[in-house]
Structure formats: structure tokens, C-alpha cells
Design a protein around this motif. Structure first.
Motif, PDB file in Angstrom:
ATOM      1  N   PHE A 213      31.661  15.764  54.169  1.00 55.80           N
ATOM      2  CA  PHE A 213      31.032  15.912  52.847  1.00 55.80           C
ATOM      3  C   PHE A 213      32.076  15.966  51.722  1.00 55.80           C
ATOM      4  CE2 PHE A 213      28.064  17.725  55.927  1.00 55.80           C
ATOM      5  CZ  PHE A 213      26.878  17.092  55.577  1.00 55.80           C
ATOM      6  N   ASN A 214      33.377  15.708  52.076  1.00 58.09           N
ATOM      7  CA  ASN A 214      34.466  15.688  51.086  1.00 58.09           C
ATOM      8  C   ASN A 214      34.577  17.008  50.325  1.00 58.09           C
ATOM      9  OD1 ASN A 214      35.251  12.958  51.602  1.00 58.09           O
ATOM     10  ND2 ASN A 214      33.461  12.282  50.424  1.00 58.09           N
ATOM     11  N   PHE A 215      34.423  18.084  51.054  1.00 59.07           N
ATOM     12  CA  PHE A 215      34.557  19.406  50.457  1.00 59.07           C
ATOM     13  C   PHE A 215      36.040  19.669  50.164  1.00 59.07           C
ATOM     14  CE2 PHE A 215      35.232  23.987  50.649  1.00 59.07           C
ATOM     15  CZ  PHE A 215      34.201  24.478  49.863  1.00 59.07           C
ATOM     16  N   SER A 216      36.340  20.043  48.908  1.00 57.85           N
ATOM     17  CA  SER A 216      37.716  20.295  48.485  1.00 57.85           C
ATOM     18  C   SER A 216      37.815  21.707  47.934  1.00 57.85           C
ATOM     19  CB  SER A 216      38.145  19.288  47.413  1.00 57.85           C
ATOM     20  OG  SER A 216      39.439  19.561  46.960  1.00 57.85           O
ATOM     21  N   ALA A 217      38.689  22.510  48.510  1.00 57.10           N
ATOM     22  CA  ALA A 217      38.827  23.901  48.099  1.00 57.10           C
ATOM     23  C   ALA A 217      39.437  23.996  46.707  1.00 57.10           C
ATOM     24  CB  ALA A 217      39.685  24.656  49.100  1.00 57.10           C
ATOM     25  N   THR A 218      38.993  24.990  45.941  1.00 56.15           N
ATOM     26  CA  THR A 218      39.485  25.248  44.588  1.00 56.15           C
ATOM     27  C   THR A 218      40.005  26.672  44.516  1.00 56.15           C
ATOM     28  OG1 THR A 218      37.879  23.719  43.642  1.00 56.15           O
ATOM     29  CG2 THR A 218      38.868  25.323  42.152  1.00 56.15           C
ATOM     30  N   ALA A 219      41.155  26.831  43.848  1.00 57.71           N
ATOM     31  CA  ALA A 219      41.721  28.173  43.694  1.00 57.71           C
ATOM     32  C   ALA A 219      42.324  28.306  42.312  1.00 57.71           C
ATOM     33  CB  ALA A 219      42.782  28.422  44.758  1.00 57.71           C
ATOM     34  N   PHE A 220      42.285  29.508  41.747  1.00 55.28           N
ATOM     35  CA  PHE A 220      42.860  29.810  40.443  1.00 55.28           C
ATOM     36  C   PHE A 220      43.977  30.828  40.648  1.00 55.28           C
ATOM     37  CE2 PHE A 220      38.522  28.445  39.619  1.00 55.28           C
ATOM     38  CZ  PHE A 220      38.702  27.509  38.607  1.00 55.28           C
ATOM     39  N   GLN A 221      45.213  30.372  40.520  1.00 51.75           N
ATOM     40  CA  GLN A 221      46.361  31.225  40.758  1.00 51.75           C
ATOM     41  C   GLN A 221      46.573  32.183  39.586  1.00 51.75           C
ATOM     42  OE1 GLN A 221      48.028  31.208  43.621  1.00 51.75           O
ATOM     43  NE2 GLN A 221      46.837  29.483  44.432  1.00 51.75           N
ATOM     44  N   ASN A 222      46.928  33.404  39.914  1.00 51.01           N
ATOM     45  CA  ASN A 222      47.269  34.427  38.924  1.00 51.01           C
ATOM     46  C   ASN A 222      46.147  34.686  37.926  1.00 51.01           C
ATOM     47  OD1 ASN A 222      49.913  34.555  40.062  1.00 51.01           O
ATOM     48  ND2 ASN A 222      50.512  32.776  38.808  1.00 51.01           N
ATOM     49  N   VAL A 223      44.902  34.575  38.383  1.00 50.36           N
ATOM     50  CA  VAL A 223      43.739  34.833  37.537  1.00 50.36           C
ATOM     51  C   VAL A 223      42.959  35.989  38.146  1.00 50.36           C
ATOM     52  CG1 VAL A 223      41.600  33.902  36.598  1.00 50.36           C
ATOM     53  CG2 VAL A 223      43.619  32.436  36.795  1.00 50.36           C
ATOM     54  N   THR A 224      42.641  36.971  37.322  1.00 51.92           N
ATOM     55  CA  THR A 224      41.847  38.113  37.785  1.00 51.92           C
ATOM     56  C   THR A 224      40.570  38.209  36.972  1.00 51.92           C
ATOM     57  OG1 THR A 224      42.985  39.608  36.246  1.00 51.92           O
ATOM     58  CG2 THR A 224      43.919  39.393  38.468  1.00 51.92           C
ATOM     59  N   GLY A 225      39.541  38.847  37.554  1.00 49.09           N
ATOM     60  CA  GLY A 225      38.262  38.970  36.892  1.00 49.09           C
ATOM     61  C   GLY A 225      37.376  37.779  37.164  1.00 49.09           C
ATOM     62  N   THR A 226      36.169  37.855  36.662  1.00 50.99           N
ATOM     63  CA  THR A 226      35.214  36.771  36.875  1.00 50.99           C
ATOM     64  C   THR A 226      35.528  35.595  35.966  1.00 50.99           C
ATOM     65  OG1 THR A 226      33.674  37.598  35.203  1.00 50.99           O
ATOM     66  CG2 THR A 226      33.438  38.468  37.447  1.00 50.99           C
ATOM     67  N   ALA A 227      34.919  34.459  36.283  1.00 52.53           N
ATOM     68  CA  ALA A 227      35.116  33.270  35.442  1.00 52.53           C
ATOM     69  C   ALA A 227      34.599  33.514  34.039  1.00 52.53           C
ATOM     70  CB  ALA A 227      34.422  32.070  36.080  1.00 52.53           C
ATOM     71  N   ALA A 228      33.457  34.222  33.924  1.00 55.27           N
ATOM     72  CA  ALA A 228      32.884  34.502  32.609  1.00 55.27           C
ATOM     73  C   ALA A 228      33.847  35.337  31.772  1.00 55.27           C
ATOM     74  CB  ALA A 228      31.546  35.206  32.759  1.00 55.27           C
ATOM     75  N   GLU A 229      34.469  36.337  32.392  1.00 50.85           N
ATOM     76  CA  GLU A 229      35.418  37.180  31.663  1.00 50.85           C
ATOM     77  C   GLU A 229      36.628  36.361  31.206  1.00 50.85           C
ATOM     78  OE1 GLU A 229      34.444  41.353  34.062  1.00 50.85           O
ATOM     79  OE2 GLU A 229      36.175  40.133  34.605  1.00 50.85           O
ATOM     80  N   ASN A 230      37.097  35.489  32.064  1.00 44.83           N
ATOM     81  CA  ASN A 230      38.244  34.659  31.701  1.00 44.83           C
ATOM     82  C   ASN A 230      37.905  33.660  30.601  1.00 44.83           C
ATOM     83  OD1 ASN A 230      40.850  34.881  33.595  1.00 44.83           O
ATOM     84  ND2 ASN A 230      39.045  35.448  34.790  1.00 44.83           N
ATOM     85  N   VAL A 231      36.721  33.073  30.656  1.00 46.88           N
ATOM     86  CA  VAL A 231      36.300  32.143  29.603  1.00 46.88           C
ATOM     87  C   VAL A 231      36.198  32.862  28.269  1.00 46.88           C
ATOM     88  CG1 VAL A 231      34.362  30.743  28.769  1.00 46.88           C
ATOM     89  CG2 VAL A 231      35.140  30.508  31.127  1.00 46.88           C
ATOM     90  N   GLU A 232      35.662  34.086  28.298  1.00 41.41           N
ATOM     91  CA  GLU A 232      35.558  34.873  27.070  1.00 41.41           C
ATOM     92  C   GLU A 232      36.944  35.185  26.503  1.00 41.41           C
ATOM     93  OE1 GLU A 232      33.620  39.122  25.517  1.00 41.41           O
ATOM     94  OE2 GLU A 232      33.356  38.464  27.595  1.00 41.41           O
ATOM     95  N   GLN A 233      37.893  35.542  27.385  1.00 41.14           N
ATOM     96  CA  GLN A 233      39.251  35.811  26.947  1.00 41.14           C
ATOM     97  C   GLN A 233      39.903  34.556  26.359  1.00 41.14           C
ATOM     98  OE1 GLN A 233      40.748  38.648  26.699  1.00 41.14           O
ATOM     99  NE2 GLN A 233      42.753  37.831  26.064  1.00 41.14           N
TER     100      GLN A 233
END
Length: 641
Positions: A213-233
Motif C-alpha cells: 500500500f506504499n505506506f511511508s513513515a513520517t516523523a518530526f524530529q525535535n518537536v514536542t506537543g501536539t500538531a495543533a499546538e505546534n501550528v499555533e506556535q
């Protein structure tokens, strides 16, 4: 007028006086320092002298910085220059003074610093937007991004192509009895975003299931908190970034008050660059400096005064025969012929030992343009445009020549329009007809529509006059060079032939034509060798007959463009008159005449240029002249008084 007579200048000065000498030459603006390549190629010279050093690189760097600052002020300050530059009159003291230079330097550095800050902030904004775009699809997920799992479970974020069937993946996982759960977090046209929770011991097995199914893992290095919190920041960081960009832009806009100082400093730096270029061309051994160059003979006295004041040893002499190809060319013209520099420079400057083509071309160019345009209304527009722009903006260089030429051609166009009775075509005739119902026509000697054949014959007759003029110039030059046979068999022979054809057509006599034919046969026999004598007869006949016939026929374009311009103007006037409403007529007529005027303004210039450069210049003109480029104050934005 003529090509300015040049003197070969050789100067030796003390090295301590180099800077003062260059400044003096800069103010005089009449000495071109030659490249020293030929001297350095001579071992004897190379052993004694070497090229001098200069600050040319630094000057050009500073010039680039100031131009960048001006471009930034224009861009961010929404400053509009208009079509023409308003040249400001300044004194020499103000131009060379330190006060305006220091102000311009400070403004340039200030704007340059703000541009660097703005560039850094824009790059940072791009990076923040990229991070935000990567995080935004994961906003619906409440799981902190740094959370990778527990002691027995693994949390894995990943993406699949947008066409992936989520149900099919879950079915495969269930069929394999895998201890895993798949959650679809988000989706767009390109990708689907998943959170995969699985038992650590099942990780390898689950990866095999997801691979099709061409699944490709995604990772965010040195990022803490939820995606919503990071987008707000990131939103806050972007807002702060844009605020600082606005401050940098406002600082650049504020520097617009120094724009005049910057523009004058650009002119000063261009003058400095000219001086430093001259410095690089000087040869020195550390004690003395030596250079060769060119100076107009009429400016030699002023140059002599400067050189003697500085204790220079110098010599000025006429160029030798071998030096002729290297002599720079400067044209000396009056108010009538100077605008024709635009045409000459576009084609190519004449060789130094040739003739100045401007006074020889000016009557024909201006007359031919008027014949092709031939409308009083168009002529008035050209005259007004040329006079207004020339008086208000005082353009120099090619732009100044263009509007000067436009004025002269406008006068010719108006006169020919008066002769042919054209004023925006038949505009006045239609106006009178619409308003009073009466008939009206401007007086005319002839009209393009009714006297087409006469105009064609007249155009070709003018062509003969110009071609014969070109031949006469060539004849005089060959006589001065001692090329008597060439003058006889190239020019005189065909004048006799032309005269013979005229006499035969008038029924006077055929003897003149027979004499011309004898000269045509005699030319190749006398000047040729061996079998070339016979072939030369046929070659001369073919080349000259077809050449002169084709050249004369080219002048039919005078009639063609006059007819085309007149017909197009009348067509638009007729279309505008069809509704019978004067307001509609004026709108349609002006729109059509504006289009016709624009097309003919360029078209007549191009065809006139072709007649001069091909049919006329081909008879006598030798191009290849190098433009005279003295060490001088070169200004674009100011006029030095």
C-alpha cells in the motif's frame, strides 16, 4: 558636418601626480586613454612598465550597492519614475562635494542592511511556512508528536497515496491476525495520513502487510506537543516575522527621502569608474606613469594647459595610416543632423577615414519619413511630443536623439500632409458632413488615392536622386584616394548609362547610351586579367543592372506606406460615420487613427531606415568605427552646471 579630427596623445607624468592628472582629465572629458595591450606584448616595454592599480573593483561594487538601494526604494516605496527621468541641475561643487556623498553612502548602507534583514526574514518565513504545511494535516490528532509508543506498543505516523483504500488495509491487517490498529487522521488529493498503533513484536509483520500500500513513515524530529499546538506556535512566529518584515520595509520606504542623493551618487560613481578605468590603462614603474590616448584636435589646447600645469611630458600627432583602424570616432553635428546619430549608431559608426553620414542622410531621411506618413494631424502630434518631451525632460543620448528626430520628421509629415490634404485621413470632411450635411475637402496638390501612379513615379525618381548622390560621394572619395579607374568604370560609366536611358526615353539621342555601353565593355577588359576580362563583362552587367533596378524599385515603399496610412485612416473615419452620430464618430475615428498612427510611427521609421542603410549606405559607406569614450563625467540623473 564631419568626423572630428583626432590627435594621438602620448603622455609621461610623475607617479605622484597620477590622481590629480586623472581628475583633471575627468573634468575635461575629452581624452580617451587607450588599452596598453600592444605595449605589454613588447618585452622591452613589459620589462620597464606594468599596468597601474586602481579602485575600479571597489567602485563598481559600491555602484552595484547604490543601484540595489535605489531599486529597493522604487519597489517597496512604490516610487514611479515615469517614462522619462527628470534630470536635476546641480553645480560641479555639489556633485563632487563630500556632504551629498556621505549622505548617499549612509543611505545605501542603511537600505542594504534592511535588505539583508528582509531577505533573512523572508527565508525564515519560507521555512516556517514549510514546517506549518507539514504539520497541518496532523492537527486533528491529539497525540503528542514526540510520543513514539509504550513498553509494548509502537505509535507510527505515516502516509499513503490519496487513492489508497483504508478499508482494504484494515481487512489485510485483520486477515493476518496482526495486533495493530489503523486510524485515518486526514486526507487530501495527494495523500492520506494515518496513525498506526501496533504491538512491538508484530512490527515486522505489519510492515510487510503495509508495503503493497506504499505506506511511508513520517516523523518530526525535535518537536514536542501536539500538531495543533505546534501550528499555533508557528502562527505566532509567522506573525512576528511579518511584523519585522513590515518594519524593514518601512525603513526602506523612509529612505526614499535620500533618493535624489543616491541618484546623484550613482552618477558620481559612474564618473569615478571612468576615471579608475583610465587609471588601469596607465603604465608605471612606480616613479613615472605613461599612457597613450586620443584627443579631439579642437580640444588639444585645453588638454595642453592641464598637462603643462602638472609638468607632464607629452606629444600629440596625427594618426598614421596603420593607426587609422584604431582611431575612435566622434561625430560633430548641428541641431539638424545631430538627431540622426540615432540611426548611425544603430547601424554602425563610420570608419575614421570615411565620411560623416548624418548631413548626407538627414535631408533624405526626414523627407522620406514625411512622404510615408503624410498627414497634418500625425505631424502635429509628433511635433508636440518631440518639443514637450525635449523641453520638459531634456533627455540625452539615444532618447534625446529620438525625440529630436521625431520633431524634424513631424515637420516633414505635416508639410506633406498639407500637400496631400490629409488631417487624420479625411477627418474634417466627415465632421463637416455629419454636422452640416455639406461637402468639404482640404486643398491639395495631389492625393494618395487619386494620384497613385504619379506618386509611385515620383518615389522612384527620388530613389534615383539618392542613389546617384551616394554614387557621387563614392566618386569623390575614390578620386581623393587616386582610384581613378575605379571611379570611371563604377560611377561615371553608369551615370552615362542613366543619362543615355533618359535621352532615349525623351527621343533626344541614342549616342549617350551607346557611349555608356562602350564604357561597360571597356571596364572589365581594361581592369581584368585573362579570361576574367570576358567574365567580368557579364558579371558587371548582371550585378549592376539587377542591383540598380532592385534598389530603385525599393523606393516604391514610399508610395505604398503613404497609400496604406491614408486608406486605413479613411476606413476608420468611414466606419465611425456610419451611425451618423458625431460622438460615436469621434470615438471610433480617434481609436482607429491612434492605432494607425502607432503602426506608421514605427513602420515608417523601419522602412526609412532600410532605404538609408541598404540602398544609400551601400554606395559609399564604410562602417566599423569605434566610439570615442573619453575619461569623463557620465551622468544619467543630473546635469552638471
Amino acid at each position: 558636418m564631419a568626423i572630428v579630427k583626432m590627435k594621438k596623445l602620448r603622455v609621461i607624468a610623475m607617479a605622484d601626480h597620477r590622481e590629480e592628472l586623472l581628475k583633471g582629465l575627468l573634468k575635461l572629458g575629452c581624452v580617451e586613454i587607450s588599452e596598453p595591450d600592444d605595449k605589454l606584448a613588447d618585452p622591452a616595454w613589459a620589462a620597464l612598465l606594468k599596468c597601474g592599480t586602481s579602485a575600479l573593483a571597489e567602485t563598481r561594487t559600491e555602484l552595484a550597492d547604490v543601484n540595489t538601494a535605489l531599486a529597493a526604494i522604487k519597489r517597496y516605496g512604490q516610487v514611479k519614475d515615469g517614462l522619462f527621468i527628470q534630470r536635476k541641475a546641480v553645480s560641479e561643487q555639489e556633485f563632487l562635494g563630500s556632504e551629498s556623498a556621505e549622505r548617499a553612502k549612509a543611505a545605501s548602507q542603511r537600505v542594504g542592511g534592511q535588505l539583508q534583514e528582509l531577505s533573512r526574514l523572508q527565508a525564515e518565513e519560507t521555512r516556517l511556512l514549510s514546517r506549518q504545511a507539514a504539520l497541518r494535516p496532523w492537527v486533528p490528532m491529539d497525540l503528542p508528536l514526540e510520543q513514539e509508543g509504550t513498553a509494548h506498543t509502537v505509535f507510527r505516523m505515516g502516509v499513503c497515496p490519496g487513492t489508497t483504500d483504508t478499508g482494504a488495509i484494515r481487512t489485510e491487517l485483520a486477515a493476518a491476525d496482526a495486533a495493530a490498529e489503523l486510524y485515518e487522521i486526514n486526507a487530501d488529493k495527494q495523500q492520506k495520513y494515518y496513525l498506526l498503533i501496533l504491538h512491538r513484536e508484530e512490527e515486522e509483520k505489519v510492515q510487510e502487510i503495509l508495503r503493497p500500500f506504499n505506506f511511508s513513515a513520517t516523523a518530526f524530529q525535535n518537536v514536542t506537543g501536539t500538531a495543533a499546538e505546534n501550528v499555533e506556535q508557528l502562527d505566532k512566529l509567522l506573525a512576528e516575522n511579518r511584523r519585522r518584515q513590515e518594519e524593514a520595509t518601512a525603513a526602506i520606504v523612509q529612505s526614499a527621502e535620500d533618493r535624489d542623493a543616491l541618484r546623484m551618487y550613482v552618477d558620481r560613481l559612474n564618473s569615478e569608474a571612468s576615471k579608475e578605468t583610465g587609471a588601469e590603462r596607465m603604465l608605471t614603474d612606480g616613479t613615472i606613469v605613461f599612457f597613450e590616448g586620443w584627443v579631439p584636435a579642437e580640444k588639444l589646447r585645453q588638454t595642453e594647459t592641464l598637462l603643462e600645469k602638472l609638468g607632464c611630458a607629452w606629444d600629440a600627432a596625427d594618426p598614421t595610416e596603420d593607426e587609422i583602424p584604431d582611431v575612435p570616432v566622434q561625430l560633430k553635428n548641428n541641431w539638424l543632423t545631430k538627431p540622426l546619430n540615432m540611426v548611425t549608431e544603430m547601424y554602425s559608426l563610420p570608419a575614421y577615414d570615411n565620411v560623416d553620414p548624418n548631413p548626407l542622410m538627414a535631408p533624405f531621411f526626414i523627407l522620406f519619413y514625411g512622404i510615408m506618413m503624410a498627414d497634418m494631424g500625425y505631424g502635429l502630434l509628433m511635433i508636440l511630443a518631440g518639443l514637450i518631451v525635449g523641453k520638459k525632460y531634456r533627455p540625452k543620448g539615444t532618447m534625446g536623439h529620438m525625440f529630436g528626430l521625431m520633431t524634424l520628421c513631424g515637420i516633414s509629415t505635416f508639410i506633406m500632409g498639407a500637400i496631400t490634404g490629409g488631417f487624420f485621413g479625411d477627418f474634417l470632411t466627415q465632421v463637416v458632413k455629419l454636422t452640416t450635411g455639406g461637402d468639404f475637402a482640404l486643398p491639395s496638390l495631389f492625393t494618395p488615392l487619386n494620384d497613385t501612379l504619379m506618386i509611385l513615379v515620383g518615389a522612384m525618381a527620388l530613389g534615383v536622386v539618392q542613389i546617384v548622390t551616394g554614387m557621387a560621394i563614392s566618386f569623390v572619395r575614390k578620386i581623393k584616394r587616386g582610384q581613378y579607374l575605379d571611379a570611371l568604370f563604377e560611377e561615371v560609366t553608369w551615370w552615362v548609362v542613366f543619362a543615355g536611358i533618359g535621352c532615349m526615353a525623351l527621343g533626344v539621342t541614342n549616342l549617350v547610351l551607346y557611349a555608356g555601353i562602350v564604357l561597360i565593355l571597356a571596364g572589365p577588359i581594361i581592369t581584368g586579367k585573362g579570361f576574367g576580362k570576358i567574365m567580368g563583362i557579364f558579371g558587371s552587367l548582371y550585378n549592376h543592372v539587377t542591383g540598380y533596378f532592385g534598389d530603385i524599385l525599393s523606393y516604391a515603399r514610399l508610395m505604398a506606406l503613404m497609400l496604406a496610412g491614408s486608406v486605413i485612416a479613411q476606413v476608420f473615419n468611414t466606419l465611425g460615420a456610419i451611425p451618423g452620430n458625431i460622438v460615436i464618430f469621434i470615438i471610433i475615428s480617434m481609436a482607429g487613427n491612434a492605432l494607425n498612427f502607432a503602426l506608421n510611427l514605427l513602420g515608417c521609421y523601419v522602412h526609412d531606415l532600410r532605404l538609408q542603410c541598404l540602398e544609400y549606405f551601400g554606395k559609399f559607406y564604410e562602417d566599423g568605427g569605434k566610439p570615442f569614450r573619453p575619461v569623463a563625467m557620465q551622468t544619467k540623473y543630473v546635469d552638471i552646471e
